[in-house]
Write an enzyme that holds these catalytic residues in place. Sequence first.
Site, PDB file in Angstrom:
ATOM      1  N   GLY B  45       0.833  -1.193   0.000  1.00 55.44           N
ATOM      2  CA  GLY B  45       0.000   0.000   0.000  1.00 55.44           C
ATOM      3  C   GLY B  45       0.868   1.243   0.000  1.00 55.44           C
ATOM      4  O   GLY B  45       1.731   1.402   0.853  1.00 55.44           O
ATOM      5  N   SER B  69      -0.925  -5.305  12.240  1.00 55.92           N
ATOM      6  CA  SER B  69      -1.359  -3.906  12.338  1.00 55.92           C
ATOM      7  C   SER B  69      -0.164  -3.044  11.937  1.00 55.92           C
ATOM      8  O   SER B  69       0.338  -2.250  12.715  1.00 55.92           O
ATOM      9  CB  SER B  69      -1.820  -3.569  13.751  1.00 55.92           C
ATOM     10  N   CYS B 128      -8.158  -0.953   4.563  1.00 54.54           N
ATOM     11  CA  CYS B 128      -7.179  -1.273   5.596  1.00 54.54           C
ATOM     12  C   CYS B 128      -7.773  -1.033   6.978  1.00 54.54           C
ATOM     13  O   CYS B 128      -8.223   0.070   7.283  1.00 54.54           O
ATOM     14  CB  CYS B 128      -5.915  -0.427   5.447  1.00 54.54           C
ATOM     15  N   LYS B 163     -10.301  -2.481  -3.795  1.00 48.98           N
ATOM     16  CA  LYS B 163     -10.138  -3.576  -2.830  1.00 48.98           C
ATOM     17  C   LYS B 163     -11.093  -3.396  -1.662  1.00 48.98           C
ATOM     18  O   LYS B 163     -11.127  -2.345  -1.023  1.00 48.98           O
ATOM     19  CB  LYS B 163      -8.701  -3.621  -2.322  1.00 48.98           C
ATOM     20  N   GLY B 263      -1.340 -13.858  -0.275  1.00 47.04           N
ATOM     21  CA  GLY B 263      -0.862 -12.914   0.725  1.00 47.04           C
ATOM     22  C   GLY B 263       0.095 -13.534   1.707  1.00 47.04           C
ATOM     23  O   GLY B 263       1.234 -13.879   1.379  1.00 47.04           O
TER      24      GLY B 263
HETATM   25  C1  LIG Z   1       1.605  -7.927   6.780  1.00 47.47           C
HETATM   26  C2  LIG Z   1       0.457  -7.587   5.871  1.00 47.47           C
HETATM   27  C3  LIG Z   1       0.409  -6.324   5.268  1.00 47.47           C
HETATM   28  C4  LIG Z   1      -0.647  -5.984   4.432  1.00 47.47           C
HETATM   29  N1  LIG Z   1      -0.652  -4.756   3.828  1.00 47.47           N
HETATM   30  C5  LIG Z   1      -1.656  -4.428   2.951  1.00 47.47           C
HETATM   31  C6  LIG Z   1      -1.650  -3.190   2.238  1.00 47.47           C
HETATM   32  O1  LIG Z   1      -0.715  -2.377   2.360  1.00 47.47           O
HETATM   33  N2  LIG Z   1      -2.686  -2.906   1.409  1.00 47.47           N
HETATM   34  C7  LIG Z   1      -3.723  -3.789   1.225  1.00 47.47           C
HETATM   35  O2  LIG Z   1      -4.633  -3.500   0.451  1.00 47.47           O
HETATM   36  N3  LIG Z   1      -3.736  -4.980   1.850  1.00 47.47           N
HETATM   37  C8  LIG Z   1      -2.733  -5.321   2.715  1.00 47.47           C
HETATM   38  N4  LIG Z   1      -2.754  -6.547   3.347  1.00 47.47           N
HETATM   39  C9  LIG Z   1      -3.872  -7.475   3.114  1.00 47.47           C
HETATM   40  C10 LIG Z   1      -3.510  -8.531   2.072  1.00 47.47           C
HETATM   41  O3  LIG Z   1      -3.194  -7.949   0.817  1.00 47.47           O
HETATM   42  C11 LIG Z   1      -4.668  -9.524   1.889  1.00 47.47           C
HETATM   43  O4  LIG Z   1      -5.824  -8.832   1.455  1.00 47.47           O
HETATM   44  C12 LIG Z   1      -5.032 -10.284   3.155  1.00 47.47           C
HETATM   45  O5  LIG Z   1      -3.883 -10.571   3.899  1.00 47.47           O
HETATM   46  C13 LIG Z   1      -5.779 -11.586   2.870  1.00 47.47           C
HETATM   47  O6  LIG Z   1      -5.031 -12.469   2.083  1.00 47.47           O
HETATM   48  P1  LIG Z   1      -4.107 -13.654   2.698  1.00 47.47           P
HETATM   49  O7  LIG Z   1      -4.959 -14.429   3.656  1.00 47.47           O
HETATM   50  O8  LIG Z   1      -3.646 -14.463   1.525  1.00 47.47           O
HETATM   51  O9  LIG Z   1      -2.985 -12.978   3.414  1.00 47.47           O
HETATM   52  C14 LIG Z   1      -1.694  -6.919   4.194  1.00 47.47           C
HETATM   53  C15 LIG Z   1      -1.635  -8.172   4.799  1.00 47.47           C
HETATM   54  C16 LIG Z   1      -0.574  -8.524   5.619  1.00 47.47           C
HETATM   55  C17 LIG Z   1      -0.546  -9.900   6.228  1.00 47.47           C
END
Ligand SMILES: Cc1cc2nc3c(=O)[nH]c(=O)nc-3n(C[C@H](O)[C@H](O)[C@H](O)COP(=O)(O)O)c2cc1C
Lengths: 266, 302
Positions: B45, B69, B128, B163, B263
Amino acid sequence: MPIQTYAKLIKKEEIIKDVFKFSVKAEEMVKTAKPGNFIEIRVSNQSEPFLRRPISIFNMNREEGILEFIFQVKGNGTKILSKKQVGDEIDILGPLGNGTFKFEKYNTVAIIGGGIGIFPLYELAKEAKEQGKRVNTYLGFRNKDLVMLEKEFEEVSDKLVITTDDGSYAEKGFAIDFLKKDFEDSSDIENSCIYACGPLPMLKAVQKYALENNINCQISLEEKMGCGLGVCLGCAVKKASSPKDNPEYFHVCKGGPVFNAKDVEI
Amino acid sequence: MNTKINFAGIEMKNPVTVASGTFGYGREYSNFFDLGKLGAVITKGTSLKPKSGNKPPRVCETASGMLNSIGLQNPGVEYFAQNDLPFLRKFNTKVIVNACGSTIDEYVELCKILNTLDIDGVELNLSCPNVKAGCMAFGSSYDGVKTVTKEVRKVLDKPLIVKLTPNVSDIASIAKGAEDGGADAVSLINTLLAMKIDIYKRKPVLANNTGGLSGPAIKPVAVRMVYQVSQAVKIPIMGLGGIMTGEDAIEFMLAGAKAVSIGAGNFADPYVSLKVIEGIEEYMKKCNVDNIEDIVGKVEMN
Ligand SMILES: Cc1cc2nc3c(=O)[nH]c(=O)nc-3n(C[C@H](O)[C@H](O)[C@H](O)COP(=O)(O)O)c2cc1C
Ligand SMILES: Cc1cc2nc3c(=O)[nH]c(=O)nc-3n(C[C@H](O)[C@H](O)[C@H](O)COP(=O)(O)OP(=O)(O)OC[C@H]3O[C@@H](n4cnc5c(N)ncnc54)[C@H](O)[C@@H]3O)c2cc1C
């Protein structure tokens, strides 16, 4: 450059209760790893437990391609790890961390460790000794049942002080007090550096002492981690120079785990 | 066998992308494999100005997943454009920038800049859970999503993906807000707002008290939401939440996702995205699927 590999467990030993030393075959990894680096272990190939466990490199034998690490059984992850058998392959990622112990420019390497924080200090002591540095080591433990690796550190130190909080083994008191005493008597402070790893109260005391007395000091930190690679930005530690109301951060996995004591607020 | 897809105007060699915040700007994982194998890389992001993020601890583990977080720590769009984009452009993959802001003006200013960069698309982060203003606040209502999307659309000619946050009661109406605002696609889900307590300290583990849950634990919720959204909008869907294998990806595609994103799985296994691509190909062979697009939305409800 970190790699991910399946390292064969070739030796396993419970050095004190619930603390295991693992020797694994990891030729590629030991080629580039430095003292202070750590690895991340995936203890199960299922989704539980989900994250890798960060564990320091204890010792390396580069000729034989052997990497050793020591861990204490804490929760579920380390418990599963402790059940691995000789011959099993362990999923490891490493070497991790760009902040490693730097000792080239000093004559005296003063190592202080507490409890399970002493593991990353061994490879440092060994390499510093090999390069002709004077190595003074101060290791603190709560009581005699928790004292470990005395013989190993003795072999790589010019001086070794072991302390127990309750005096049940060796010197009674805190390791830092013995280190302080030697620094008070030292005439070569500019060419000395303190290297610390251990529980937070100990690190804070060492950092404070070093900063107040203008002594070079490097400390190895821990923080909860996601990726270990600097991607997730999870393991933040505050930059000492940044203002309280608008803090900036390093990351233990990328900038550390070893930092100059001046640079971080712990 | 054809794994190519056209996702909202972005031509991808396969439907597998890596999710925002879990892949940085690609550098670290490029040590492990050629990023050109991925359908697209979605960046961390990125905001108009640098952000230093939340106090630690910022992450902790939970059953089959993790909380974070981070608070959108990032170097800002200018730094990205000068340092990270040229690096990402060395690989034969698509680059999608995850964009975040705290006011509509900020989203618009940011997207004006993004519109001038050599990128393939923008993913608008309206979801977020870890920052006080913006993001999820806009993402939680039909009107909020529609308004931001509409304003951004005016300045952005590139493919626009919105998103969505799962922390709402009616995800389908939120997705409709994005579609009505002019989005080319939606991606879902972002993390689920969650909390973990250290029972000995009697305090939340995260300094921010709450964080976003991701990983395999959230997959069934995400699959359900992708299905619901697929019934409500005509624009394509990027599905994510807990994907670790080819089977997981196929499940999302059957539910209605045209592309998928990986992710937190990257943290467990740096090669997970390649394994997902292989797994999709294996499924196609096994089930005689010639064209991956043919399975999108092909779940038959009971
Ligand atoms: C450490 C971390 C940082 C993340 N930072 C962002 C971000 O900057 N912008 C965003 O849209 N989603 C962010 N996400 C959310 C992920 O892109 C994703 O939507 C979410 O983790 C669900 O997918 P997953 O279960 O495969 O991780 C973040 C997730 C994690 C774990
Ligand atoms: C750079 C670094 C080096 C380390 N080196 C060693 C070592 O050489 N030997 C050793 O015994 N321990 C070491 N630790 C601590 C070790 O990582 C934890 O004890 C271990 O992760 C606990 O996992 P668990 O599943 O048994 O415990 P749980 O408490 O069940 O773990 C839950 C979660 O919290 C994380 N966690 C728990 N304690 C810590 C901690 N102190 N630091 C970071 N994350 C933690 C775990 O990784 C896991 O994600 C190191 C930590 C770091 C950050």
